[in-house]
Design a protein around this motif. Sequence first.
Motif, PDB file in Angstrom:
ATOM      1  N   ARG A  60       0.825  -1.200   0.000  1.00 14.40           N
ATOM      2  CA  ARG A  60       0.000   0.000   0.000  1.00 14.40           C
ATOM      3  C   ARG A  60       0.861   1.252   0.000  1.00 14.40           C
ATOM      4  NH1 ARG A  60      -4.459   1.712   4.646  1.00 14.40           N
ATOM      5  NH2 ARG A  60      -5.021   3.733   3.742  1.00 14.40           N
ATOM      6  N   LEU A  61       0.464   2.244  -0.813  1.00 12.70           N
ATOM      7  CA  LEU A  61       1.116   3.547  -0.815  1.00 12.70           C
ATOM      8  C   LEU A  61       0.160   4.535  -0.166  1.00 12.70           C
ATOM      9  CD1 LEU A  61       3.665   5.079  -1.758  1.00 12.70           C
ATOM     10  CD2 LEU A  61       2.412   5.692  -3.836  1.00 12.70           C
ATOM     11  N   TYR A  62       0.572   5.121   0.957  1.00 16.80           N
ATOM     12  CA  TYR A  62      -0.282   6.038   1.695  1.00 16.80           C
ATOM     13  C   TYR A  62      -0.202   7.444   1.115  1.00 16.80           C
ATOM     14  CZ  TYR A  62      -0.483   2.379   5.297  1.00 16.80           C
ATOM     15  OH  TYR A  62      -0.667   1.202   5.969  1.00 16.80           O
ATOM     16  N   ASP A  63      -1.041   8.320   1.637  1.00 20.46           N
ATOM     17  CA  ASP A  63      -1.063   9.716   1.231  1.00 20.46           C
ATOM     18  C   ASP A  63      -0.828  10.573   2.472  1.00 20.46           C
ATOM     19  OD1 ASP A  63      -2.616  12.393   0.883  1.00 20.46           O
ATOM     20  OD2 ASP A  63      -2.288  11.651  -1.165  1.00 20.46           O
ATOM     21  N   PHE A  64       0.138  11.493   2.409  1.00 22.10           N
ATOM     22  CA  PHE A  64       0.451  12.327   3.557  1.00 22.10           C
ATOM     23  C   PHE A  64      -0.774  13.094   4.058  1.00 22.10           C
ATOM     24  CE2 PHE A  64       5.021  12.035   2.389  1.00 22.10           C
ATOM     25  CZ  PHE A  64       5.535  11.787   3.648  1.00 22.10           C
ATOM     26  N   ARG A  65      -1.613  13.528   3.132  1.00 22.53           N
ATOM     27  CA  ARG A  65      -2.751  14.365   3.511  1.00 22.53           C
ATOM     28  C   ARG A  65      -3.791  13.619   4.330  1.00 22.53           C
ATOM     29  NH1 ARG A  65      -4.271  16.469  -2.373  1.00 22.53           N
ATOM     30  NH2 ARG A  65      -3.820  14.251  -2.717  1.00 22.53           N
ATOM     31  N   SER A  66      -3.866  12.313   4.166  1.00 23.46           N
ATOM     32  CA  SER A  66      -4.894  11.560   4.872  1.00 23.46           C
ATOM     33  C   SER A  66      -4.344  10.625   5.937  1.00 23.46           C
ATOM     34  CB  SER A  66      -5.715  10.741   3.868  1.00 23.46           C
ATOM     35  OG  SER A  66      -4.880   9.847   3.160  1.00 23.46           O
ATOM     36  N   PHE A  67      -3.043  10.355   5.915  1.00 21.29           N
ATOM     37  CA  PHE A  67      -2.468   9.367   6.825  1.00 21.29           C
ATOM     38  C   PHE A  67      -2.737   9.711   8.293  1.00 21.29           C
ATOM     39  CE2 PHE A  67       0.776   7.463   9.466  1.00 21.29           C
ATOM     40  CZ  PHE A  67       0.880   6.179   8.976  1.00 21.29           C
ATOM     41  N   GLY A  68      -2.342  10.899   8.715  1.00 20.41           N
ATOM     42  CA  GLY A  68      -2.476  11.275  10.111  1.00 20.41           C
ATOM     43  C   GLY A  68      -3.893  11.585  10.538  1.00 20.41           C
ATOM     44  N   LYS A  69      -4.778  11.788   9.585  1.00 21.09           N
ATOM     45  CA  LYS A  69      -6.143  12.184   9.917  1.00 21.09           C
ATOM     46  C   LYS A  69      -7.068  10.996  10.112  1.00 21.09           C
ATOM     47  CE  LYS A  69      -5.923  16.711   7.701  1.00 21.09           C
ATOM     48  NZ  LYS A  69      -4.471  16.670   7.569  1.00 21.09           N
ATOM     49  N   GLY A  70      -6.615   9.814   9.779  1.00 24.11           N
ATOM     50  CA  GLY A  70      -7.505   8.671   9.961  1.00 24.11           C
ATOM     51  C   GLY A  70      -6.782   7.342  10.008  1.00 24.11           C
ATOM     52  N   CYS A  71      -5.494   7.380  10.337  1.00 22.75           N
ATOM     53  CA  CYS A  71      -4.716   6.141  10.350  1.00 22.75           C
ATOM     54  C   CYS A  71      -5.236   5.194  11.428  1.00 22.75           C
ATOM     55  CB  CYS A  71      -3.240   6.455  10.609  1.00 22.75           C
ATOM     56  SG  CYS A  71      -2.206   4.990  10.634  1.00 22.75           S
ATOM     57  N   ARG A  72      -5.389   3.950  11.062  1.00 25.30           N
ATOM     58  CA  ARG A  72      -5.860   2.960  12.022  1.00 25.30           C
ATOM     59  C   ARG A  72      -4.975   1.721  11.955  1.00 25.30           C
ATOM     60  NH1 ARG A  72      -7.801   6.757  13.551  1.00 25.30           N
ATOM     61  NH2 ARG A  72      -9.939   7.253  14.152  1.00 25.30           N
ATOM     62  N   ILE A  73      -3.700   1.909  12.198  1.00 23.62           N
ATOM     63  CA  ILE A  73      -2.783   0.783  12.237  1.00 23.62           C
ATOM     64  C   ILE A  73      -3.103  -0.028  13.484  1.00 23.62           C
ATOM     65  CG2 ILE A  73      -0.376   0.091  12.480  1.00 23.62           C
ATOM     66  CD1 ILE A  73       0.396   2.577  10.948  1.00 23.62           C
ATOM     67  N   THR A  74      -3.378  -1.288  13.312  1.00 24.76           N
ATOM     68  CA  THR A  74      -3.847  -2.085  14.434  1.00 24.76           C
ATOM     69  C   THR A  74      -3.012  -3.351  14.616  1.00 24.76           C
ATOM     70  OG1 THR A  74      -6.104  -1.314  14.077  1.00 24.76           O
ATOM     71  CG2 THR A  74      -5.828  -3.267  15.443  1.00 24.76           C
ATOM     72  N   CYS A 108       4.437   6.723   2.505  1.00 20.89           N
ATOM     73  CA  CYS A 108       3.879   7.908   1.853  1.00 20.89           C
ATOM     74  C   CYS A 108       4.836   8.409   0.769  1.00 20.89           C
ATOM     75  CB  CYS A 108       3.630   9.022   2.872  1.00 20.89           C
ATOM     76  SG  CYS A 108       2.329   8.671   4.069  1.00 20.89           S
ATOM     77  N   LEU A 109       6.025   7.817   0.712  1.00 18.98           N
ATOM     78  CA  LEU A 109       7.003   8.144  -0.330  1.00 18.98           C
ATOM     79  C   LEU A 109       6.963   7.058  -1.387  1.00 18.98           C
ATOM     80  CD1 LEU A 109      10.046   8.975   1.994  1.00 18.98           C
ATOM     81  CD2 LEU A 109       8.460  10.633   0.977  1.00 18.98           C
TER      82      LEU A 109
END
Length: 218
Positions: A60-74, A108-109
């Motif tokens: 998966r490639l994340y997006d900086f704009r959304s990572f911190g706003k809804g990350c749910r690493i479990t 995110c990179l």
Amino acid sequence: MVSSICRRMIEDRERAKDAAQEVWLEVLKSLPGFRGESRLSTWITAIARRTIHRWMAGERLYDFRSFGKGCRITINPPIEEFGRDDPEWLDLWTRMLCDLCLTAILHCLEPETRFIFILRGVLKMEYDEICAIMEMDGAAVRKRFSRASRKLSRFGKEECVLLNPSGKCRCGHKKFMEETKLVEEFTRLRTEVNRLETWFLADTVFNPANFWEHMDKT
């Protein structure tokens, strides 16, 4: 070195471990052809780069704009491994979680930029060696590393509780980080080093040199 690269390039720990093993198999198979025209570390890392890319399919490639706003690493707390009476289990689990989170942030990179950042920002390789591994000129490598550093630093200042105690990240396990001494330790470290050193420090704080042996034991 190979463990660190695989662990940061591949988010899934078991796939990262398998990739690290394959890197060394490739090194052993290719060793008779090594002529010493480059540093041994350069040659091994170039093999690692090619091998790791085969293991990254579907990552998966994340997006900086959304990572911190809804990350749910479990990760489920490994109570059955440590026992409820073990006072260290929460701290150990939190360290595992934070290590995974930092790896996810690197996702995110885009892959080539991530590889460059790991070589320079985590392993502290010289630019000439990175250029040889990446088969790129110095200006391009420096530009990619600089851009990646700015993006990661900006994200940390705004979101990550490890880098900024008032970070806005809504990670599903943020409360556990705040309940342990890990954030306190990062606060102390931040007074001594630049924030761009975070991933280099993480390799020291979270894991010993032999990452795979440590994870097998825990």
